[in-house]
Scaffold this active site. Sequence first.
Site, PDB file in Angstrom:
ATOM      1  N   ALA A  69       3.570 -14.891  24.317  1.00  0.00           N
ATOM      2  CA  ALA A  69       2.362 -15.690  24.111  1.00  0.00           C
ATOM      3  C   ALA A  69       1.914 -16.282  25.446  1.00  0.00           C
ATOM      4  CB  ALA A  69       2.657 -16.805  23.122  1.00  0.00           C
ATOM      5  N   GLN A  71       1.612 -19.249  26.491  1.00  0.00           N
ATOM      6  CA  GLN A  71       2.509 -20.298  26.979  1.00  0.00           C
ATOM      7  C   GLN A  71       3.979 -19.941  26.731  1.00  0.00           C
ATOM      8  OE1 GLN A  71       2.220 -22.848  28.882  1.00  0.00           O
ATOM      9  NE2 GLN A  71       0.005 -22.814  29.109  1.00  0.00           N
ATOM     10  N   SER A  72       4.335 -18.686  26.900  1.00  0.00           N
ATOM     11  CA  SER A  72       5.699 -18.245  26.629  1.00  0.00           C
ATOM     12  C   SER A  72       6.713 -18.862  27.596  1.00  0.00           C
ATOM     13  CB  SER A  72       5.750 -16.721  26.734  1.00  0.00           C
ATOM     14  OG  SER A  72       7.085 -16.275  26.782  1.00  0.00           O
ATOM     15  N   ASN A  73       7.713 -19.533  27.037  1.00  0.00           N
ATOM     16  CA  ASN A  73       8.833 -20.033  27.852  1.00  0.00           C
ATOM     17  C   ASN A  73       9.706 -18.879  28.307  1.00  0.00           C
ATOM     18  OD1 ASN A  73       8.313 -22.907  27.304  1.00  0.00           O
ATOM     19  ND2 ASN A  73       8.896 -22.362  25.216  1.00  0.00           N
ATOM     20  N   CYS A  75       8.722 -15.836  29.058  1.00  0.00           N
ATOM     21  CA  CYS A  75       8.123 -15.166  30.218  1.00  0.00           C
ATOM     22  C   CYS A  75       8.297 -16.006  31.486  1.00  0.00           C
ATOM     23  CB  CYS A  75       6.646 -14.864  29.959  1.00  0.00           C
ATOM     24  SG  CYS A  75       6.417 -13.578  28.700  1.00  0.00           S
TER      25      CYS A  75
END
Length: 319
Positions: A69, A71-73, A75
Amino acid sequence: MIPRLRFAHLPTPIEPLPRLSAVLNGPRLLVKRDDQTGLAFGGNKTRKLEFLVAEAQAQGADTLLSAGALQSNHCRQTAAAAAKFGFNCIIVLVGQPPVQASANLLLDQLFGAEIVWAEKSRREAVLQETFEKTSAQGNKPYLVPYGGSSPTGALGYVFAMEEFVGQKVKADWIVFASSSGGTQAGLVLGTRVFGYEGKVLGISIDEPQRILQEHVAKLASETSERLGRRIKFSSDEVLVNDEYAAPGYGVLTGAEREAISLFAKYEGLLLDPVYTGRAAAGLIDLVREGFFKKDETVLFWHTGGQPALFAEKYQPELV
Ligand SMILES: *Cc1c(COP(=O)(O)O)cnc(C)c1O
C-alpha cells in the site's frame, strides 16, 4: 543452517502497562516492543527481512522487488534493508503519486527505492511485468513477498517466539495485529516448537476470520518444513478475531483514535493508525467486555508502523 543476517536489535524489550491496565480496570497488560527492532524506525518486517535478505543474497540477487500500500511499513523496511546491504530496490505501490510524499513513502524515496505505481486491480500484473523488465535489463531481482509473508519471512516470528520464551515473562495471551499472516504463522509455529503455553490471538486488520485462519495454518505448516519438521496445523488451531476489520484497510475510526489516544496519554507509547491502533482497539474492547480473566496477563505484541502517524492523510483525523 538457515541463512540469516543479524541486524535487528534483539531481544526487543517487554514492558508493563500499569496505567493502561488500571484505567481499563482490566487484566495485567504488557507490551513487547517490536516497534523497536532498529531498522529505519523498526517494526515487525525487520525480523522477516533477516531471513528474506539472506535468501536474496544466497540466490545472487542484486535487486529487492516488493509491493504494498502507499503507506506500507513493509516496503519502507525493505527499502532500508536494500540500502543497508547494497541492493537496488523497486517497490510497486497501489494508487497514484501524491503531490507531496509523506511518512513511509517519503522514507522509501530517501532510501533510494524506485517507485512504480499501479492500480489496485493491476498490482500483481505490474509486479510481474517489473520483475521481467528488471531481468531483461540484466539485473537479478528477488521478489520479497507481500508483507514479507512467505515461509522464509515467517521464520522471523518462529524465532521471535523462541526469544520471547527465553525472556521468561509469563503471559496467558499474546494479542497483535494480523494481516498478511506471516507474523501469526511464525508465532503459531514457534508456540509449538518452543513450548509457549499461552494463547496467540491475531486481531485481523482486513481479512475475514476464516480466510486468515486458513492462510495462517497453511503458512505455518509450510514454514515447519523449513525447520526440517512436518507439522500440520488446522485452521481451528489459529485464533483470529475479525470483529474490528469491518471499516476496511487504513480507515481510521473512533475506535482506533481512542486506542491511540489511551496508549499515548497513559503510557507515553505510540501506536500507528493502520495496524496497532486497530489491534489495540480490539484489545481494549475485549478487556471491556470481560473476555480476559482479571488475574490473567495479556501481552500486546507491538508490530510497529508509527511512521504512518505522519502521513498527510491522517493529519486532520488523529486528535
Ligand atoms: C505488516 C504489519 C502488520 C501485520 O503483519 P503480518 O505479518 O502481515 O500479518 C502488523 N503491524 C504492522 C505495523 C505492520 O506493518
